[in-house]
Design an enzyme around this catalytic site. Structure first.
Site, short mmCIF file in Angstrom:
data_model
loop_
_atom_site.label_atom_id
_atom_site.label_comp_id
_atom_site.label_asym_id
_atom_site.label_seq_id
_atom_site.Cartn_x
_atom_site.Cartn_y
_atom_site.Cartn_z
N SER A 11 0.84 -1.20 0.00
CA SER A 11 0.00 0.00 0.00
C SER A 11 0.88 1.25 0.00
CB SER A 11 -0.90 0.02 1.24
OG SER A 11 -1.47 1.30 1.37
N HIS A 35 -1.33 -1.30 -4.12
CA HIS A 35 -2.60 -0.94 -3.47
C HIS A 35 -2.63 0.58 -3.28
CE1 HIS A 35 -6.06 -1.95 -0.87
NE2 HIS A 35 -5.64 -0.98 -0.07
N ASP A 37 -4.79 3.63 -1.74
CA ASP A 37 -5.86 3.97 -0.81
C ASP A 37 -6.39 5.37 -1.08
OD1 ASP A 37 -6.08 1.67 0.97
OD2 ASP A 37 -4.03 2.14 1.57
N MET A 39 -9.02 8.10 -0.02
CA MET A 39 -9.87 8.47 1.13
C MET A 39 -10.38 9.91 0.95
SD MET A 39 -7.78 6.93 4.35
CE MET A 39 -6.72 5.49 4.22
N HIS A 68 -8.43 1.10 -3.76
CA HIS A 68 -9.33 0.86 -2.64
C HIS A 68 -10.00 2.19 -2.30
CE1 HIS A 68 -9.59 -0.25 1.95
NE2 HIS A 68 -10.77 -0.13 1.39
N MET A 70 -12.15 4.42 -0.31
CA MET A 70 -12.80 4.65 0.98
C MET A 70 -13.48 5.99 0.88
SD MET A 70 -9.76 3.09 3.31
CE MET A 70 -8.65 3.15 1.90
N MET A 139 -11.42 -5.77 5.77
CA MET A 139 -10.55 -4.93 6.58
C MET A 139 -10.18 -5.69 7.86
SD MET A 139 -10.23 -2.12 4.82
CE MET A 139 -9.10 -1.43 6.03
N ASP A 177 -6.66 -6.42 4.60
CA ASP A 177 -6.06 -5.09 4.55
C ASP A 177 -6.07 -4.47 5.95
OD1 ASP A 177 -5.15 -2.57 3.89
OD2 ASP A 177 -6.91 -2.01 2.71
C1 DX5 Z 1 -6.26 1.75 5.70
C2 DX5 Z 1 -5.89 1.27 4.35
C3 DX5 Z 1 -4.78 0.29 4.30
C4 DX5 Z 1 -3.49 0.78 4.87
C5 DX5 Z 1 -2.79 -0.39 5.49
O1 DX5 Z 1 -7.58 2.17 5.75
O2 DX5 Z 1 -6.98 0.70 3.66
O3 DX5 Z 1 -4.58 -0.16 2.97
O4 DX5 Z 1 -2.63 1.33 3.92
O5 DX5 Z 1 -1.67 0.05 6.13
P1 DX5 Z 1 -0.89 -0.88 7.17
O6 DX5 Z 1 -0.41 -2.06 6.37
O7 DX5 Z 1 0.17 0.00 7.66
O8 DX5 Z 1 -1.90 -1.29 8.20
ZN ZN Z 2 -6.49 -0.22 1.67
#
Ligand code: DX5
Ligand code: ZN
Length: 230
Positions: A11, A35, A37, A39, A68, A70, A139, A177
């Protein structure tokens, strides 16, 4: 499930954002997916990266993108990530009014479709929808921030999904994740996950590619020799 089919997806949330292209290339050859993220400060309290970054980064690496989302109202944006070249676009069940329709739109736009379940969302109500999806992202933390502690109880959902797959009711990749690292990935693999997102465990390491290889080896070991190819 075979060892060769395991996916490790670093990620970039844990990467150095001023050097994203270099950080992506640092795991080429070791990682399967990158990956990303996304947000929006509404679905989750954090704000990260959006479509322009994905469009720019797409040109900088050969790795398939696992986006991903969010975000609230994923229908507004999801297809644009597919059109930007994402390999897989995952949105949250909690945010989508009509997940199956959006999965169809993503397929029509040329990407795979993923359904994500946040910490407090059960898997059972969504089992009937999963034939429309390629990926089920479970998650293993509360979505919103990297670097949180893994919550082992959430692997129950992975086991339920894997049971349905093994029974032949379902064909979907099961991705975990959140808090996935050297000390937690074996439990994820043993529970039935076959895709592993890791942020801090990869980009917090001195050698991100070596960290990916180690995570993969641990996951392969956990699923055992019976699942090895050949
Ligand atoms: C958090 C993300 C994850 C995050 C994971 O909401 O969806 O993908 O990057 O990070 P680590 O591996 O540090 O928990
Ligand atoms: Zn993620």
């Amino acid at each position: 499930m075979t060892a060769s089919s395991l996916i490790v997806a670093p990620s970039i949330l844990a990467a150095d954002f001023s050097r994203l292209a270099d950080e992506a290339r640092a795991v080429e050859g070791a990682a399967d997916w990158l990956h990303v993220d996304v947000m929006d400060y509404h679905f989750v309290p954090n704000l990260t990266i959006g479509l322009p970054v994905v469009q720019s980064l797409r040109k900088a690496t050969t790795l398939p993108f696992d986006c991903h989302l969010m975000i609230d109202d994923p229908r507004r944006w999801a297809v644009e990530y597919a059109e930007a070249g994402a390999y897989n676009v995952t949105f949250h069940a909690e945010a989508a009014e009509d997940p199956v329709a959006l999965a169809r739109d993503l397929h029509a736009a040329g990407s795979r479709a993923g359904l994500a379940l946040d910490r407090d969302t059960l898997v059972e109500p969504y089992l009937d929808l999963l034939p429309h999806f390629d990926t089920l992202l479970i998650m293993t933390i509360k979505a919103g921030f990297g670097g949180q502690s893994f919550i082992p109880e959430l692997l129950h959902k992975v086991r339920v999904a894997r049971q349905h797959i093994n029974a032949g009711h379902l064909q979907v990749r099961v991705e975990v994740d959140g808090g996935v690292a050297d000390d937690t990935i074996e439990a994820c693999a043993a529970a039935g996950a076959d895709a592993f997102v890791a942020g801090t465990a990869v980009y917090g390491a001195d050698d991100p590619a070596a960290a990916v290889r180690k995570l993969r080896a641990l996951a392969e070991r956990a699923i055992g020799p019976s699942a090895e190819p050949g």
